[in-house]
Design a protein around this motif. Structure first.
Motif, PDB file in Angstrom:
ATOM      1  N   ASP A 278      14.766   7.436   4.673  1.00 19.76           N
ATOM      2  CA  ASP A 278      15.854   6.691   4.030  1.00 19.76           C
ATOM      3  C   ASP A 278      16.200   5.442   4.841  1.00 19.76           C
ATOM      4  O   ASP A 278      16.395   4.357   4.285  1.00 19.76           O
ATOM      5  CB  ASP A 278      17.109   7.564   3.881  1.00 19.76           C
ATOM      6  CG  ASP A 278      17.046   8.452   2.652  1.00 19.76           C
ATOM      7  OD1 ASP A 278      16.150   8.246   1.813  1.00 19.76           O
ATOM      8  OD2 ASP A 278      17.889   9.355   2.536  1.00 19.76           O
TER       9      ASP A 278
ATOM     10  N   LYS B 293      13.375   2.848   4.484  1.00 20.31           N
ATOM     11  CA  LYS B 293      13.336   2.265   3.131  1.00 20.31           C
ATOM     12  C   LYS B 293      14.489   1.276   2.946  1.00 20.31           C
ATOM     13  O   LYS B 293      14.301   0.200   2.382  1.00 20.31           O
ATOM     14  CB  LYS B 293      13.407   3.365   2.070  1.00 20.31           C
ATOM     15  CG  LYS B 293      12.093   4.084   1.857  1.00 20.31           C
ATOM     16  CD  LYS B 293      12.078   4.910   0.601  1.00 20.31           C
ATOM     17  CE  LYS B 293      12.965   6.121   0.691  1.00 20.31           C
ATOM     18  NZ  LYS B 293      12.804   7.021  -0.488  1.00 20.31           N
TER      19      LYS B 293
ATOM     20  N   ARG C 287      13.847  -2.779   2.417  1.00 19.03           N
ATOM     21  CA  ARG C 287      14.340  -3.305   1.147  1.00 19.03           C
ATOM     22  C   ARG C 287      15.372  -4.405   1.376  1.00 19.03           C
ATOM     23  O   ARG C 287      15.535  -5.302   0.539  1.00 19.03           O
ATOM     24  CB  ARG C 287      14.961  -2.146   0.353  1.00 19.03           C
ATOM     25  CG  ARG C 287      15.284  -2.452  -1.094  1.00 19.03           C
ATOM     26  CD  ARG C 287      15.599  -1.152  -1.833  1.00 19.03           C
ATOM     27  NE  ARG C 287      16.750  -0.466  -1.280  1.00 19.03           N
ATOM     28  CZ  ARG C 287      16.877   0.859  -1.228  1.00 19.03           C
ATOM     29  NH1 ARG C 287      15.913   1.643  -1.656  1.00 19.03           N
ATOM     30  NH2 ARG C 287      17.964   1.410  -0.723  1.00 19.03           N
TER      31      ARG C 287
ATOM     32  N   SER D  63      -0.127   1.146   6.546  1.00 23.25           N
ATOM     33  CA  SER D  63      -0.043   2.499   5.984  1.00 23.25           C
ATOM     34  C   SER D  63       1.317   3.123   6.249  1.00 23.25           C
ATOM     35  O   SER D  63       1.904   3.783   5.381  1.00 23.25           O
ATOM     36  CB  SER D  63      -1.134   3.392   6.595  1.00 23.25           C
ATOM     37  OG  SER D  63      -2.415   2.886   6.318  1.00 23.25           O
TER      38      SER D  63
ATOM     39  N   HIS E   7       4.237   1.577   6.784  1.00 24.91           N
ATOM     40  CA  HIS E   7       5.288   0.922   6.012  1.00 24.91           C
ATOM     41  C   HIS E   7       5.215   1.278   4.532  1.00 24.91           C
ATOM     42  O   HIS E   7       6.213   1.149   3.813  1.00 24.91           O
ATOM     43  CB  HIS E   7       5.200  -0.598   6.190  1.00 24.91           C
ATOM     44  CG  HIS E   7       5.455  -1.034   7.609  1.00 24.91           C
ATOM     45  ND1 HIS E   7       5.073  -2.261   8.088  1.00 24.91           N
ATOM     46  CD2 HIS E   7       6.051  -0.393   8.654  1.00 24.91           C
ATOM     47  CE1 HIS E   7       5.420  -2.354   9.362  1.00 24.91           C
ATOM     48  NE2 HIS E   7       6.015  -1.234   9.717  1.00 24.91           N
ATOM     49  N   HIS E   8       4.062   1.742   4.090  1.00 26.09           N
ATOM     50  CA  HIS E   8       3.874   2.104   2.678  1.00 26.09           C
ATOM     51  C   HIS E   8       4.346   3.530   2.379  1.00 26.09           C
ATOM     52  O   HIS E   8       4.450   3.916   1.220  1.00 26.09           O
ATOM     53  CB  HIS E   8       2.387   1.953   2.326  1.00 26.09           C
ATOM     54  CG  HIS E   8       2.092   1.942   0.866  1.00 26.09           C
ATOM     55  ND1 HIS E   8       2.613   1.011  -0.005  1.00 26.09           N
ATOM     56  CD2 HIS E   8       1.317   2.768   0.103  1.00 26.09           C
ATOM     57  CE1 HIS E   8       2.182   1.258  -1.225  1.00 26.09           C
ATOM     58  NE2 HIS E   8       1.399   2.314  -1.191  1.00 26.09           N
TER      59      HIS E   8
ATOM     60  N   GLY F  49       7.165   4.974   2.332  1.00 28.28           N
ATOM     61  CA  GLY F  49       8.362   5.095   1.500  1.00 28.28           C
ATOM     62  C   GLY F  49       8.096   4.983   0.018  1.00 28.28           C
ATOM     63  O   GLY F  49       8.934   5.387  -0.797  1.00 28.28           O
ATOM     64  N   THR F  50       6.942   4.451  -0.358  1.00 22.48           N
ATOM     65  CA  THR F  50       6.639   4.275  -1.790  1.00 22.48           C
ATOM     66  C   THR F  50       5.985   5.504  -2.408  1.00 22.48           C
ATOM     67  O   THR F  50       5.949   5.622  -3.626  1.00 22.48           O
ATOM     68  CB  THR F  50       5.720   3.063  -2.023  1.00 22.48           C
ATOM     69  OG1 THR F  50       4.428   3.329  -1.425  1.00 22.48           O
ATOM     70  CG2 THR F  50       6.308   1.801  -1.411  1.00 22.48           C
ATOM     71  N   TRP F  51       5.457   6.421  -1.576  1.00 22.08           N
ATOM     72  CA  TRP F  51       4.743   7.551  -2.175  1.00 22.08           C
ATOM     73  C   TRP F  51       5.066   8.917  -1.560  1.00 22.08           C
ATOM     74  O   TRP F  51       4.918   9.934  -2.243  1.00 22.08           O
ATOM     75  CB  TRP F  51       3.226   7.329  -2.104  1.00 22.08           C
ATOM     76  CG  TRP F  51       2.651   7.362  -0.721  1.00 22.08           C
ATOM     77  CD1 TRP F  51       2.439   6.312   0.101  1.00 22.08           C
ATOM     78  CD2 TRP F  51       2.212   8.521   0.009  1.00 22.08           C
ATOM     79  NE1 TRP F  51       1.904   6.716   1.297  1.00 22.08           N
ATOM     80  CE2 TRP F  51       1.736   8.068   1.272  1.00 22.08           C
ATOM     81  CE3 TRP F  51       2.163   9.892  -0.274  1.00 22.08           C
ATOM     82  CZ2 TRP F  51       1.237   8.942   2.242  1.00 22.08           C
ATOM     83  CZ3 TRP F  51       1.665  10.762   0.699  1.00 22.08           C
ATOM     84  CH2 TRP F  51       1.200  10.274   1.930  1.00 22.08           C
ATOM     85  N   TYR F  52       5.521   8.974  -0.309  1.00 19.25           N
ATOM     86  CA  TYR F  52       5.711  10.283   0.304  1.00 19.25           C
ATOM     87  C   TYR F  52       6.908  11.010  -0.311  1.00 19.25           C
ATOM     88  O   TYR F  52       7.981  10.425  -0.494  1.00 19.25           O
ATOM     89  CB  TYR F  52       5.910  10.180   1.824  1.00 19.25           C
ATOM     90  CG  TYR F  52       6.043  11.553   2.438  1.00 19.25           C
ATOM     91  CD1 TYR F  52       4.919  12.317   2.703  1.00 19.25           C
ATOM     92  CD2 TYR F  52       7.298  12.118   2.677  1.00 19.25           C
ATOM     93  CE1 TYR F  52       5.022  13.605   3.210  1.00 19.25           C
ATOM     94  CE2 TYR F  52       7.409  13.403   3.182  1.00 19.25           C
ATOM     95  CZ  TYR F  52       6.271  14.144   3.444  1.00 19.25           C
ATOM     96  OH  TYR F  52       6.389  15.431   3.923  1.00 19.25           O
ATOM     97  N   ARG F  53       6.713  12.298  -0.616  1.00 18.69           N
ATOM     98  CA  ARG F  53       7.783  13.140  -1.150  1.00 18.69           C
ATOM     99  C   ARG F  53       7.834  14.437  -0.362  1.00 18.69           C
ATOM    100  O   ARG F  53       6.792  15.019  -0.042  1.00 18.69           O
ATOM    101  CB  ARG F  53       7.536  13.469  -2.637  1.00 18.69           C
ATOM    102  CG  ARG F  53       7.490  12.254  -3.551  1.00 18.69           C
ATOM    103  CD  ARG F  53       8.859  11.595  -3.690  1.00 18.69           C
ATOM    104  NE  ARG F  53       8.821  10.398  -4.524  1.00 18.69           N
ATOM    105  CZ  ARG F  53       8.571   9.170  -4.083  1.00 18.69           C
ATOM    106  NH1 ARG F  53       8.348   8.971  -2.791  1.00 18.69           N
ATOM    107  NH2 ARG F  53       8.549   8.142  -4.898  1.00 18.69           N
TER     108      ARG F  53
END
Length: 201
Positions: free
Chosen positions: A108, A111, A115, A168, A170-171, A173-177
């Motif tokens: 969080d 991200k 943003r 990788s 920094h990315h 936050g767009t896909w990890y759950r």
């Protein structure tokens, strides 16, 4: 440090600065940095504006601290791995995996920051860039050490290697759950191994 009740009925006392930061982080995540006012933060934290300005000079300072605390943790851990008495491949693997795990554990915060980073004032923006540069330079030094000693291939520029790995990170936050098929440590191990495969002669 002064404290305030956390409102959970258990009587726990949280330092005011910590409470404000936790509240700001939650509101920034829910509403966005630009749509969250100082008044909303102090109301939700149950403190006065005076208390906020005692610890943080502005909302800008809160945004900076959201990311700054993560970066300080990562820098401390990177320094620990880099200074360890271990082969350079192991030290780089540990550092590469750790930045993935600590990023996921503070997803969080990271991200929110990426943003909203463009909304930092010039001085804070300059400070954050310097802090991130210090981290990247220490990480790059491990790559360069391995290249210099023949452990890693030397035909790939170290800067490119660092950008590859942190792209990788920094990315994430767009896909990890959290409910996804991979744990933070599994993701970290896979990305660290990809980095080392790219570097092996």
């Amino acid at each position: 440090m002064a404290g305030t009740k956390d409102g959970n009925g258990g009587g726990e006392v949280k330092p005011v600065a910590q409470r404000l930061l936790a509240t700001a982080t939650r509101l920034f995540a829910e509403q966005g940095y630009d749509r969250t006012s100082v008044q909303e933060i102090v109301d939700a934290a149950g403190v006065t504006k005076g208390a906020l300005y005692h610890y943080f000079g502005s909302k800008d300072d809160l945004l900076h601290e959201v990311y700054g605390r993560v970066l300080r943790l990562q820098q401390e851990r990177l320094d620990h791995f880099a200074d360890a008495d271990a082969p350079v491949e192991q030290r780089l693997r540990d550092a590469a995996a750790d930045v993935v795990v600590t990023t996921i554990e503070n997803l969080d915060d990271t991200k929110i920051f990426f943003r909203s980073m463009h909304q930092l004032g010039p001085e804070k923006d300059k400070q954050v860039r310097a802090e991130r540069r210090r981290y990247h330079e220490r990480f790059r030094a491990l790559v360069e050490e391995g290249q210099r000693t023949g452990v890693f291939a030397a035909d790939i520029p170290a800067d490119l290697v660092v950008d590859y790995h942190f792209g990788s990170v920094h990315h994430l936050g767009t896909w990890y759950r959290e409910d996804g098929p991979l744990s933070p440590q599994q993701v970290a191990d896979h990305l660290a191994e990809l980095l080392l495969r790219a570097l092996r002669p």
